[in-house]
Design an enzyme around this catalytic site. Structure first.
Site, PDB file in Angstrom:
ATOM      1  N   HIS A  46       0.816  -1.214   0.000  1.00 47.46           N
ATOM      2  CA  HIS A  46       0.000   0.000   0.000  1.00 47.46           C
ATOM      3  C   HIS A  46       0.850   1.265   0.000  1.00 47.46           C
ATOM      4  O   HIS A  46       0.592   2.156  -0.806  1.00 47.46           O
ATOM      5  CB  HIS A  46      -1.071   0.069   1.085  1.00 47.46           C
ATOM      6  CG  HIS A  46      -2.064   1.148   0.722  1.00 47.46           C
ATOM      7  ND1 HIS A  46      -3.080   0.949  -0.183  1.00 47.46           N
ATOM      8  CD2 HIS A  46      -2.111   2.450   1.051  1.00 47.46           C
ATOM      9  CE1 HIS A  46      -3.725   2.087  -0.381  1.00 47.46           C
ATOM     10  NE2 HIS A  46      -3.166   3.014   0.356  1.00 47.46           N
ATOM     11  N   TYR A  97       1.536   5.458  -2.733  1.00 47.77           N
ATOM     12  CA  TYR A  97       1.838   6.881  -2.488  1.00 47.77           C
ATOM     13  C   TYR A  97       3.186   7.266  -3.085  1.00 47.77           C
ATOM     14  O   TYR A  97       3.411   8.431  -3.420  1.00 47.77           O
ATOM     15  CB  TYR A  97       1.712   7.202  -0.992  1.00 47.77           C
ATOM     16  CG  TYR A  97       0.299   6.900  -0.541  1.00 47.77           C
ATOM     17  CD1 TYR A  97      -0.778   7.574  -1.128  1.00 47.77           C
ATOM     18  CD2 TYR A  97       0.021   5.899   0.362  1.00 47.77           C
ATOM     19  CE1 TYR A  97      -2.081   7.253  -0.810  1.00 47.77           C
ATOM     20  CE2 TYR A  97      -1.291   5.570   0.697  1.00 47.77           C
ATOM     21  CZ  TYR A  97      -2.338   6.257   0.097  1.00 47.77           C
ATOM     22  OH  TYR A  97      -3.635   5.936   0.391  1.00 47.77           O
ATOM     23  N   HIS A 131     -11.124   0.768  -9.190  1.00 52.65           N
ATOM     24  CA  HIS A 131     -10.518   1.794  -8.320  1.00 52.65           C
ATOM     25  C   HIS A 131      -9.114   2.153  -8.792  1.00 52.65           C
ATOM     26  O   HIS A 131      -8.799   3.325  -9.024  1.00 52.65           O
ATOM     27  CB  HIS A 131     -10.492   1.275  -6.883  1.00 52.65           C
ATOM     28  CG  HIS A 131      -9.481   1.918  -5.991  1.00 52.65           C
ATOM     29  ND1 HIS A 131      -9.566   3.244  -5.602  1.00 52.65           N
ATOM     30  CD2 HIS A 131      -8.351   1.425  -5.396  1.00 52.65           C
ATOM     31  CE1 HIS A 131      -8.537   3.536  -4.802  1.00 52.65           C
ATOM     32  NE2 HIS A 131      -7.783   2.458  -4.679  1.00 52.65           N
ATOM     33  N   PHE A 132      -8.282   1.149  -8.999  1.00 54.02           N
ATOM     34  CA  PHE A 132      -6.880   1.549  -9.223  1.00 54.02           C
ATOM     35  C   PHE A 132      -6.593   2.008 -10.654  1.00 54.02           C
ATOM     36  O   PHE A 132      -5.554   2.590 -10.899  1.00 54.02           O
ATOM     37  CB  PHE A 132      -5.884   0.524  -8.680  1.00 54.02           C
ATOM     38  CG  PHE A 132      -5.816  -0.827  -9.328  1.00 54.02           C
ATOM     39  CD1 PHE A 132      -5.258  -0.998 -10.579  1.00 54.02           C
ATOM     40  CD2 PHE A 132      -6.237  -1.949  -8.632  1.00 54.02           C
ATOM     41  CE1 PHE A 132      -5.144  -2.259 -11.136  1.00 54.02           C
ATOM     42  CE2 PHE A 132      -6.121  -3.221  -9.178  1.00 54.02           C
ATOM     43  CZ  PHE A 132      -5.576  -3.371 -10.438  1.00 54.02           C
ATOM     44  N   ARG A 181     -12.277 -10.323 -10.097  1.00 53.87           N
ATOM     45  CA  ARG A 181     -11.086  -9.796 -10.741  1.00 53.87           C
ATOM     46  C   ARG A 181     -10.157 -10.969 -11.039  1.00 53.87           C
ATOM     47  O   ARG A 181     -10.400 -12.083 -10.579  1.00 53.87           O
ATOM     48  CB  ARG A 181     -10.384  -8.749  -9.850  1.00 53.87           C
ATOM     49  CG  ARG A 181      -9.795  -9.320  -8.586  1.00 53.87           C
ATOM     50  CD  ARG A 181      -9.142  -8.272  -7.697  1.00 53.87           C
ATOM     51  NE  ARG A 181      -7.897  -7.771  -8.235  1.00 53.87           N
ATOM     52  CZ  ARG A 181      -6.931  -7.185  -7.512  1.00 53.87           C
ATOM     53  NH1 ARG A 181      -7.091  -7.019  -6.204  1.00 53.87           N
ATOM     54  NH2 ARG A 181      -5.832  -6.741  -8.060  1.00 53.87           N
TER      55      ARG A 181
HETATM   56 FE1  HAS Z   1      -6.096   2.143  -3.286  1.00 52.61          FE
HETATM   57  C1  HAS Z   1      -6.510  -1.264  -3.499  1.00 52.61           C
HETATM   58  C2  HAS Z   1      -7.855   2.198  -0.363  1.00 52.61           C
HETATM   59  C3  HAS Z   1      -5.551   5.545  -2.989  1.00 52.61           C
HETATM   60  C4  HAS Z   1      -3.848   2.011  -5.860  1.00 52.61           C
HETATM   61  N1  HAS Z   1      -5.358   0.667  -4.465  1.00 52.61           N
HETATM   62  C5  HAS Z   1      -5.664  -0.664  -4.406  1.00 52.61           C
HETATM   63  C6  HAS Z   1      -4.936  -1.372  -5.412  1.00 52.61           C
HETATM   64  C7  HAS Z   1      -4.154  -0.445  -6.062  1.00 52.61           C
HETATM   65  C8  HAS Z   1      -4.430   0.829  -5.459  1.00 52.61           C
HETATM   66  C9  HAS Z   1      -3.175  -0.708  -7.185  1.00 52.61           C
HETATM   67  O1  HAS Z   1      -8.704   0.181   1.755  1.00 52.61           O
HETATM   68  C10 HAS Z   1      -5.069  -2.854  -5.742  1.00 52.61           C
HETATM   69  C11 HAS Z   1      -4.067  -3.720  -5.054  1.00 52.61           C
HETATM   70  C12 HAS Z   1      -4.301  -5.149  -5.472  1.00 52.61           C
HETATM   71  O2  HAS Z   1      -3.882  -5.529  -6.579  1.00 52.61           O
HETATM   72  O3  HAS Z   1      -4.969  -5.881  -4.728  1.00 52.61           O
HETATM   73  N2  HAS Z   1      -6.650   3.595  -1.965  1.00 52.61           N
HETATM   74  C13 HAS Z   1      -7.399   3.411  -0.856  1.00 52.61           C
HETATM   75  C14 HAS Z   1      -7.627   4.697  -0.202  1.00 52.61           C
HETATM   76  C15 HAS Z   1      -6.967   5.631  -0.958  1.00 52.61           C
HETATM   77  C16 HAS Z   1      -6.351   4.933  -2.046  1.00 52.61           C
HETATM   78  C17 HAS Z   1      -8.423   4.959   1.024  1.00 52.61           C
HETATM   79  N3  HAS Z   1      -4.945   3.517  -4.242  1.00 52.61           N
HETATM   80  C18 HAS Z   1      -4.847   4.851  -3.953  1.00 52.61           C
HETATM   81  C19 HAS Z   1      -3.892   5.470  -4.813  1.00 52.61           C
HETATM   82  C20 HAS Z   1      -3.402   4.476  -5.635  1.00 52.61           C
HETATM   83  C21 HAS Z   1      -4.081   3.251  -5.261  1.00 52.61           C
HETATM   84  C22 HAS Z   1      -3.514   6.929  -4.773  1.00 52.61           C
HETATM   85  C23 HAS Z   1      -2.377   4.523  -6.714  1.00 52.61           C
HETATM   86  C24 HAS Z   1      -1.706   5.581  -7.064  1.00 52.61           C
HETATM   87  N4  HAS Z   1      -7.023   0.739  -2.168  1.00 52.61           N
HETATM   88  C25 HAS Z   1      -7.633   0.951  -0.970  1.00 52.61           C
HETATM   89  C26 HAS Z   1      -8.033  -0.332  -0.391  1.00 52.61           C
HETATM   90  C27 HAS Z   1      -7.640  -1.323  -1.278  1.00 52.61           C
HETATM   91  C28 HAS Z   1      -7.018  -0.615  -2.385  1.00 52.61           C
HETATM   92  C29 HAS Z   1      -8.701  -0.569   0.884  1.00 52.61           C
HETATM   93  C30 HAS Z   1      -7.820  -2.832  -1.117  1.00 52.61           C
HETATM   94  C31 HAS Z   1      -9.065  -3.282  -1.750  1.00 52.61           C
HETATM   95  C32 HAS Z   1      -9.194  -4.784  -1.691  1.00 52.61           C
HETATM   96  O4  HAS Z   1     -10.142  -5.266  -1.038  1.00 52.61           O
HETATM   97  O5  HAS Z   1      -8.397  -5.516  -2.282  1.00 52.61           O
HETATM   98  C33 HAS Z   1      -6.888   7.119  -0.636  1.00 52.61           C
HETATM   99  O6  HAS Z   1      -5.541   7.491  -0.518  1.00 52.61           O
HETATM  100  C34 HAS Z   1      -7.614   7.951  -1.634  1.00 52.61           C
HETATM  101  C35 HAS Z   1      -7.699   9.397  -1.195  1.00 52.61           C
HETATM  102  C36 HAS Z   1      -8.103  10.274  -2.314  1.00 52.61           C
HETATM  103  C37 HAS Z   1      -9.007  11.235  -2.249  1.00 52.61           C
HETATM  104  C38 HAS Z   1      -9.348  12.009  -3.485  1.00 52.61           C
HETATM  105  C39 HAS Z   1      -8.913  13.460  -3.436  1.00 52.61           C
HETATM  106  C40 HAS Z   1      -9.240  14.097  -4.731  1.00 52.61           C
HETATM  107  C41 HAS Z   1      -8.373  14.810  -5.497  1.00 52.61           C
HETATM  108  C42 HAS Z   1      -8.861  15.307  -6.827  1.00 52.61           C
HETATM  109  C43 HAS Z   1      -9.351  16.723  -6.716  1.00 52.61           C
HETATM  110  C44 HAS Z   1      -9.904  17.176  -8.008  1.00 52.61           C
HETATM  111  C45 HAS Z   1      -9.873  18.454  -8.434  1.00 52.61           C
HETATM  112  C46 HAS Z   1     -10.518  18.772  -9.734  1.00 52.61           C
HETATM  113  C47 HAS Z   1      -9.271  19.581  -7.666  1.00 52.61           C
HETATM  114  C48 HAS Z   1      -9.726  11.542  -1.003  1.00 52.61           C
HETATM  115  C49 HAS Z   1      -6.983  15.154  -5.098  1.00 52.61           C
HETATM  116  C50 HAS Z   1     -11.981  18.860  -9.487  1.00 52.61           C
HETATM  117  C51 HAS Z   1     -12.678  19.369 -10.669  1.00 52.61           C
HETATM  118  C52 HAS Z   1     -14.028  19.457 -10.745  1.00 52.61           C
HETATM  119  C53 HAS Z   1     -14.645  20.104 -11.917  1.00 52.61           C
HETATM  120  C54 HAS Z   1     -14.889  18.920  -9.665  1.00 52.61           C
END
Ligand code: HAS
Length: 580
Positions: A219, A223, A380-381, A443
């Site tokens: 995990h 980051y 998700h990823f 998956r």
């Molecule tokens: Fe994840 C599984 C939880 C972030 C990558 N994640 C994965 C796997 C990958 C991955 C590769 O809790 C699969 C692993 C595998 O093969 O089994 N992940 C999270 C959480 C976050 C998160 C809580 N993941 C990432 C990031 C990744 C990534 C970053 C890659 C770079 N993830 C999990 C969990 C699993 C998981 C479980 C396991 C699931 C399972 O059961 O197997 C957080 O860090 C996310 C926080 C992000 C935010 C979003 C903020 C929004 C932003 C955009 C702003 C937009 C703007 C524009 C300003 C809160 C910064 C807006 C414009 C408009 C017009 C509206």
């Protein structure tokens, strides 16, 4: 800043080499959707087996491509902002180790001796060349930190007493130190479990320990991929959006990076909520920390949005009083100067918004039980690492290549449309995978010959439409990549028009407080390592209760049942017909 000689060659190599491999990585992504939807109804295609292709897809895209581009970007950032030379020997040793390691692992994967997926934990077991190759890649990637970046950082600090190190350097330094820390568990796993079994030195090992060590790395590594993209969002995006924009708050950016230092590590058990050998309450503690690690991303969302708003409103007084209308002034599609890069960052951000929401769903312990091991997770990823991260890396690679080679960007129109095609394709993919996942679509399964095969007793018609949608998405994504690649290789093969330089458009900060606590890294890393260790002691105790090396055989072509060769669906049908 002019760049010539070995350092320029190495940085270019660190960009071009993984991108050539990425062509295979992306091809195997397309193969995945074709297999899963049953367009290819077989165990293999063109001599590459389903799980072999899936391994190539994952390893190339998220291990090789990300690592090498991060090193290239880090080298360029340290060079440009600190104005201190990088040592050619260090650079060559690092680059060659990464290339040799990658080629060793690639040989094992292409030869079908490493069908272990990008997560490669036991009981899947690969040829030793795969692990040794991966180890060389990782060693090569940390060399610049110890022998170039840290010495240059210390020298810069001495020459600039009391000054803050430039934000981009701060972010990349924090990220690479985190990288070294997170490598510790996976190195233990590879050295003491996987290589010994793979070499036949020990017959069996402990799979729960292997998974726990892997996810203690697996995990935090997300980051490691994300933070360089955040560096670009904080420094480059606010500047280029109008040409004279500002970052809303330098301290908010540094604080976000430091929160990642604290919270990126004690979270790996959220990948093991369903692991029976670990006590539930420890998993719950990791669940809370996981929600904590979302906070710096939320800070980033607000800081980036505030920077965009400030920059746009300063440039266009007519939208100064608008609440939302100013969003329309962002140059989402523009060929002017460096504004083409805006499309990569904005498409990436819009995908990451979805990736963040689905991440929180994954992290919520009880909801995870619904989506774990379903297509929801790849959904998700592909909007996180396959969204914001990949788009930022593709954008910055094209940018750096044009600067370092002194060439104009060719086919700029295609380069600007590419991220939007990618965005559209990924959104469709994410929608289909997530919704199907909630309905149980698994998956990592060749569903075309099983669940989505009307002739199979396992047939599940309710998943068919979603799988077909992912095929459409796959083609749109590949089209986006082809557009980008035409521009990238077109630029490389065009004539040189300027001298070779490296420079990054950089937004000054609107609010730029001194905040000394945010500039002393040691206390943050001490607390971080303590949290990491303490949060893992109970889990490691649990999984080693029955012995550190308690026996469980590896899964290979002789175990649990001897496989002579993968059977194709056609053969299967023929055999069934003959039997009738
Ligand atoms: Fe994840 C599984 C939880 C972030 C990558 N994640 C994965 C796997 C990958 C991955 C590769 O809790 C699969 C692993 C595998 O093969 O089994 N992940 C999270 C959480 C976050 C998160 C809580 N993941 C990432 C990031 C990744 C990534 C970053 C890659 C770079 N993830 C999990 C969990 C699993 C998981 C479980 C396991 C699931 C399972 O059961 O197997 C957080 O860090 C996310 C926080 C992000 C935010 C979003 C903020 C929004 C932003 C955009 C702003 C937009 C703007 C524009 C300003 C809160 C910064 C807006 C414009 C408009 C017009 C509206």
């Amino acid at each position: 800043m002019r760049v010539e000689g070995s350092v320029k060659t190495v940085i270019l190599g660190e960009i071009i080499f993984p991108i050539v491999l990425l062509i295979f990585g992306i091809y195997h992504g397309l193969m995945q959707v074709l297999y899963r939807a049953g367009v290819i109804k077989d165990m293999s295609f063109l001599g590459i087996e389903y799980y072999q292709g899936l391994t190539l897809h994952g390893v190339i895209n998220v291990i090789v491509f990300t690592t090498m581009i991060i090193v290239a970007f880090g080298n360029a950032v340290f060079l440009y902002y600190l104005k201190k030379p990088l040592r050619p020997v260090v650079q060559w040793v690092s680059f060659l180790l990464m290339v040799v390691g990658t080629l060793m692992a690639a040989w094992a994967m292409f030869a079908g001796k490493a069908n272990v997926l990008y997560t490669f934990y036991y009981p899947l077991i690969a040829h030793p060349a795969f692990y040794i190759g991966a180890a060389l890649l990782l060693v090569g990637s940390v060399i610049p930190l110890f022998f170039d970046w840290i010495p240059n950082y210390i020298a810069w600090k001495k020459e600039h007493p009391g000054e803050k190190v430039p934000l981009a350097v701060f972010g990349m330094l924090v990220n690479h130190i985190m990288w070294v820390i997170m490598l510790v568990p996976v190195v233990i796993e590879v050295l003491f479990q996987l290589i010994p079994v793979s070499l036949g030195l020990i017959p069996e090992t402990n799979p729960s320990l292997s998974r726990t060590l892997f996810w203690a790395f697996g995990h935090p590594v997300v980051y490691f991929w994300l933070l360089p993209a955040y560096v670009m969002l904080y420094t480059i995006l606010p500047k280029i959006v109008t040409g004279e924009g500002k970052l809303y708050s330098d301290s908010a950016a540094r604080f976000a990076f430091l929160l990642f230092v604290l919270f990126s590590f004690p979270v790996g058990l959220h990948h093991q909520y369903t692991e029976p050998g670990i006590t539930n309450s420890y998993k719950l503690i990791h669940a809370f920390f996981t929600l904590g690690v979302a906070v710096p991303s939320i800070i980033t969302a607000f800081t980036v949005a505030a920077s965009l708003e400030y920059s746009i409103k300063s440039k266009y007084p007519e939208v100064r009083n608008s609440l939302f209308y100013w969003w329309t002034k962002i140059p989402y599609i523009s060929l002017e100067g460096d504004k083409w890069l805006v499309s990569y960052f904005m498409a990436g951000l819009l995908l990451f918004l979805v990736g963040g929401i689905t991440g929180i769903v994954n992290a919520s312990y009880n909801l995870n039980l619904v989506v774990h091991n379903t297509s929801f997770v790849p959904g998700h990823f592909h909007t996180t690492v396959g969204g914001l991260v990949t788009l930022s890396f593709l954008g910055i690679s094209l940018y750096m290549v044009s600067k370092l080679m002194g060439k104009d960007i060719r086919f700029k129109g295609l380069a600007v449309i590419a991220p939007w095609l990618w965005w559209q394709g990924m959104l469709i993919f994410e929608y289909a995978m997530s919704v199907a996942g909630i309905h149980g679509f698994p998956r990592r399964t060749n569903t075309g010959i099983s669940y989505l095969n009307p002739e199979s007793p396992l047939y599940r018609p309710e998943w068919v439409g979603y799988a077909e949608l992912t095929v459409l998405a796959g083609f749109i994504i590949v089209l986006g990549f082809v557009f980008w690649a035409i521009s990238f290789f077109g630029t490389i093969f065009s004539p040189k028009v300027r001298e070779s330089t490296i420079e990054f458009p950089t937004a000054p900060a609107l609010h730029d407080e001194k905040a000394p606590a945010l500039n002393r890294l040691t206390p943050w890393f001490v607390v971080s390592v303590l949290l990491f260790v303490i949060s893992y002691i109970p889990a490691i105790y649990d999984v080693t209760k029955r012995g550190v090396f308690f026996d469980s055989p590896g899964y290979n072509d002789k175990s649990p049942v001897p496989i002579t060769k993968p059977q194709s669906a056609k053969e299967d049908q023929r055999n069934t017909a003959e039997a009738k």
